[in-house]
Design a protein around this motif. Structure first.
Motif, mmCIF file in Angstrom:
data_model
loop_
_atom_site.group_PDB
_atom_site.id
_atom_site.type_symbol
_atom_site.label_atom_id
_atom_site.label_comp_id
_atom_site.label_asym_id
_atom_site.label_seq_id
_atom_site.Cartn_x
_atom_site.Cartn_y
_atom_site.Cartn_z
ATOM 1 N N VAL A 13 6.260 8.882 21.639
ATOM 2 C CA VAL A 13 6.291 7.815 20.621
ATOM 3 C C VAL A 13 6.989 8.314 19.356
ATOM 4 C CG1 VAL A 13 4.885 6.303 19.158
ATOM 5 C CG2 VAL A 13 4.202 6.745 21.525
ATOM 6 N N SER A 14 6.746 9.550 18.975
ATOM 7 C CA SER A 14 7.276 10.069 17.713
ATOM 8 C C SER A 14 8.610 10.799 17.863
ATOM 9 C CB SER A 14 6.256 11.033 17.090
ATOM 10 O OG SER A 14 6.101 12.191 17.910
ATOM 11 N N LYS A 15 9.087 10.945 19.092
ATOM 12 C CA LYS A 15 10.250 11.803 19.354
ATOM 13 C C LYS A 15 11.468 11.432 18.512
ATOM 14 C CE LYS A 15 12.986 13.794 23.092
ATOM 15 N NZ LYS A 15 13.220 13.841 24.562
ATOM 16 N N ALA A 16 11.727 10.145 18.348
ATOM 17 C CA ALA A 16 12.911 9.706 17.603
ATOM 18 C C ALA A 16 12.870 10.142 16.149
ATOM 19 C CB ALA A 16 13.044 8.186 17.688
ATOM 20 N N GLU A 17 11.669 10.390 15.612
ATOM 21 C CA GLU A 17 11.530 10.788 14.210
ATOM 22 C C GLU A 17 11.354 12.298 14.053
ATOM 23 O OE1 GLU A 17 11.818 8.908 11.595
ATOM 24 O OE2 GLU A 17 12.048 7.002 12.656
ATOM 25 N N ARG A 18 11.426 13.032 15.170
ATOM 26 C CA ARG A 18 11.216 14.483 15.114
ATOM 27 C C ARG A 18 12.485 15.245 15.437
ATOM 28 N NH1 ARG A 18 8.622 16.305 18.885
ATOM 29 N NH2 ARG A 18 8.068 14.491 20.159
ATOM 30 N N PHE A 19 13.610 14.743 14.945
ATOM 31 C CA PHE A 19 14.886 15.397 15.261
ATOM 32 C C PHE A 19 14.969 16.803 14.693
ATOM 33 C CE2 PHE A 19 15.238 12.217 11.920
ATOM 34 C CZ PHE A 19 15.586 12.984 10.821
ATOM 35 N N SER A 20 14.179 17.102 13.649
ATOM 36 C CA SER A 20 14.162 18.467 13.103
ATOM 37 C C SER A 20 12.757 19.067 13.189
ATOM 38 C CB SER A 20 14.653 18.464 11.657
ATOM 39 O OG SER A 20 13.832 17.640 10.857
ATOM 40 N N GLY A 21 11.934 18.532 14.090
ATOM 41 C CA GLY A 21 10.575 19.029 14.260
ATOM 42 C C GLY A 21 9.550 18.085 13.641
ATOM 43 N N ASP A 22 8.291 18.472 13.695
ATOM 44 C CA ASP A 22 7.222 17.668 13.097
ATOM 45 C C ASP A 22 7.531 17.406 11.629
ATOM 46 O OD1 ASP A 22 6.019 17.910 15.531
ATOM 47 O OD2 ASP A 22 4.344 19.154 14.845
ATOM 48 N N ASN A 23 7.221 16.203 11.175
ATOM 49 C CA ASN A 23 7.455 15.922 9.762
ATOM 50 C C ASN A 23 6.505 14.851 9.243
ATOM 51 O OD1 ASN A 23 9.183 13.183 9.480
ATOM 52 N ND2 ASN A 23 9.734 14.215 11.382
ATOM 53 N N ARG A 49 0.836 -1.200 0.000
ATOM 54 C CA ARG A 49 0.000 0.000 0.000
ATOM 55 C C ARG A 49 0.871 1.249 0.000
ATOM 56 N NH1 ARG A 49 -5.036 -0.687 2.218
ATOM 57 N NH2 ARG A 49 -5.437 1.338 1.230
ATOM 58 N N ARG A 50 0.255 2.376 -0.317
ATOM 59 C CA ARG A 50 0.919 3.674 -0.200
ATOM 60 C C ARG A 50 0.625 4.224 1.192
ATOM 61 N NH1 ARG A 50 -0.071 3.064 -5.527
ATOM 62 N NH2 ARG A 50 1.491 3.949 -6.934
ATOM 63 N N ASN A 51 1.668 4.502 1.954
ATOM 64 C CA ASN A 51 1.513 4.926 3.342
ATOM 65 C C ASN A 51 2.059 6.330 3.555
ATOM 66 O OD1 ASN A 51 0.638 2.278 4.861
ATOM 67 N ND2 ASN A 51 2.302 1.653 3.493
ATOM 68 N N ILE A 52 1.287 7.153 4.239
ATOM 69 C CA ILE A 52 1.718 8.495 4.634
ATOM 70 C C ILE A 52 1.752 8.521 6.161
ATOM 71 C CG2 ILE A 52 1.226 10.963 4.586
ATOM 72 C CD1 ILE A 52 1.759 10.050 1.826
ATOM 73 N N VAL A 53 2.937 8.823 6.721
ATOM 74 C CA VAL A 53 3.110 8.798 8.170
ATOM 75 C C VAL A 53 3.476 10.193 8.663
ATOM 76 C CG1 VAL A 53 4.246 7.673 10.118
ATOM 77 C CG2 VAL A 53 3.953 6.414 7.955
ATOM 78 N N GLY A 54 2.725 10.676 9.653
ATOM 79 C CA GLY A 54 3.018 11.973 10.249
ATOM 80 C C GLY A 54 3.534 11.822 11.660
ATOM 81 N N TYR A 55 4.621 12.515 11.967
ATOM 82 C CA TYR A 55 5.207 12.493 13.311
ATOM 83 C C TYR A 55 5.033 13.885 13.915
ATOM 84 C CZ TYR A 55 7.441 8.266 11.495
ATOM 85 O OH TYR A 55 7.671 7.030 10.942
ATOM 86 N N PHE A 56 4.280 13.966 15.016
ATOM 87 C CA PHE A 56 3.936 15.259 15.596
ATOM 88 C C PHE A 56 4.210 15.272 17.098
ATOM 89 C CE2 PHE A 56 1.123 14.364 12.022
ATOM 90 C CZ PHE A 56 1.306 15.477 11.221
ATOM 91 N N GLU A 57 4.550 16.476 17.577
ATOM 92 C CA GLU A 57 4.741 16.623 19.021
ATOM 93 C C GLU A 57 3.386 16.593 19.732
ATOM 94 O OE1 GLU A 57 6.832 19.638 22.300
ATOM 95 O OE2 GLU A 57 6.795 20.169 20.160
ATOM 96 N N GLN A 58 2.403 17.293 19.169
ATOM 97 C CA GLN A 58 1.087 17.376 19.813
ATOM 98 C C GLN A 58 -0.027 17.104 18.800
ATOM 99 O OE1 GLN A 58 0.509 21.105 21.803
ATOM 100 N NE2 GLN A 58 2.515 21.078 22.794
ATOM 101 N N LYS A 59 -1.063 16.452 19.304
ATOM 102 C CA LYS A 59 -2.242 16.224 18.459
ATOM 103 C C LYS A 59 -3.029 17.516 18.285
ATOM 104 C CE LYS A 59 -5.729 12.657 17.777
ATOM 105 N NZ LYS A 59 -6.295 11.396 18.321
#
Length: 406
Positions: free
Chosen positions: A198-208, A160-170
């Protein structure tokens, strides 16, 4: 003395019948009637709006009216806020300008809107109260799956095509924009999100936001624009979620035929991904300028045996490339010529110029005949369109016009 006059009282039994009928009869739904003066305001303020484009004289429209109203009643019990879900209608005879604006070609047409934006896919399901109500419930469900552990990302379905968002806050503008995009494109991509620790490891430069394309070894692609700019992130996500070469199935065939563009189709065996990849590469290389004039599709040879037989082919002949113009079908001479520069593009240009049609009826064009060679009129007839049979049926819709294709 004048005699006293007493008002006549109705029979008590009759009063009881009227009261019970009033209490237990379903309330008639107030379907919002749209016109040029209110349509933008109502649709822009509705989270979800289902709009029935109809004509009073159309028997299918007449049959749908009570079903549509009862479905509205059911949904309004569950979503009482008037802006959560709106059931609306447009009388296309009275408001032909609106019908033209939304390119209505058949009655009834049920189109879905989100915050004023018309969704690409209209409702084509069963015309029953249950089916329509279930469809709206599905549209109101959360389009983004929240992951609780990044290991879930590693075990995604990579077909499948997957879009993943990593955010500090909902509760953030970044996520709200992401969710809005997911609401529109959730039929084309799987949307996932992770927050906080949970997402912190993927937010080294902020939400992405990251796109994970199909294929176990396919590299991720990172969105580099503003996460609060809806137009930018929507365009980027749509480009990733809606491929240039789409698969045609019996489920989406009606939708694709109604787009009105001829089909350039690769018929291939399901597990023959190599031929599909070659076709995708050549379409991107040779035909990107033709996007908007023809639909680029691929089809499973086993599932679409009948169209293959129509052009005197079988699954054993696959891969096969053909054009279906909705009037005739034309076969690309040799799949091995696919990578010859300009060959596939010329095949498509010959459709648009009418050359394919002429040559099937009268033999080669005079410009293609060697000097001194006699010109022969070889009368022949190309196979009729096969995919036209997937178009909206006159047993389900009142069709407004026939498309005239080569």
């Amino acid at each position: 003395m004048r005699p006293a006059i007493f008002p006549l009282l109705p029979d008590p039994g009759c009063l009881l019948v009227i009261l019970v009928s009033w209490l237990f009869s379903p309330t008639r739904s107030e379907i919002t009637s749209l016109d040029s003066g209110n349509i933008d305001d109502i649709l822009n303020n509705a989270d979800v709006a289902l709009v029935n484009f109809y004509a009073d004289w159309c028997r299918f429209s007449q049959m749908l009216h009570p079903i549509f109203e009862e479905a509205s009643n059911v949904i309004k019990e569950e979503y009482p806020d008037k802006n959560q879900v709106v059931f609306a209608r447009v009388d296309c005879d009275q408001h032909s300008d609106i019908a033209q604006r939304y390119r209505i070609s058949k009655y009834p047409t049920l189109k879905l809107f989100r915050n004023g934006m018309m969704m690409k896919r209209e409702y084509r399901g069963q015309r029953s109260v249950t089916a329509i109500a279930d469809y709206i419930r599905q549209q109101k469900s959360n389009p983004v799956r929240e992951v609780q552990d990044l290991e879930e990302i590693n075990s995604l379905d990579r077909s499948r095509r997957n879009i993943v968002g990593y955010f500090e806050q909902k509760d953030s503008d970044n996520y709200r924009t992401f969710e809005r995009v997911a609401n529109i494109l959730h039929d084309d991509c799987v949307f996932l999100s992770a927050f906080g620790a949970v997402s912190k490891a993927e937010r080294f430069s902020g939400d992405n936001v990251i796109y994970k394309p199909p294929g176990e070894n396919a590299p991720d692609m990172v969105y580099l624009g503003s996460l609060t700019n809806f137009d930018l992130i929507y365009a980027w996500t749509q480009d990733k979620c809606v491929p240039l070469v789409r698969e045609i199935t019996f489920e989406n065939g009606e939708e694709l035929t109604e787009e009105g563009l001829p089909f350039l189709i690769l018929f291939h065996m399901k597990d023959d991904l190599e031929s599909l990849e070659k076709f995708q590469q050549e379409v991107a290389r040779q035909l990107i300028s033709e996007k908007g004039t023809i639909n680029f599709l691929h089809a499973d040879c086993d599932k679409f045996r009948h169209p293959l037989l129509h052009i005197q082919k079988t699954p054993a002949d696959c891969p096969v490339i053909a054009i279906d113009s909705f009037k005739h079908m034309y076969v690309f001479p040799d799949f091995s010529d696919l990578s010859v520069p300009g060959k596939l593009k010329q095949f498509v240009l010959d459709l648009h110029s009418g050359k394919l049609h002429r040559e099937f009826h009268h033999g080669p064009d005079p410009t293609d005949v060697a000097p001194g060679q006699p010109i022969q009129d070889l009368a022949s007839s190309p196979p009729e369109s096969s995919f036209q049979k997937l178009a909206p049926s006159e047993h389900r819709y009142t069709l407004l016009r026939e498309k005239d294709e080569l």
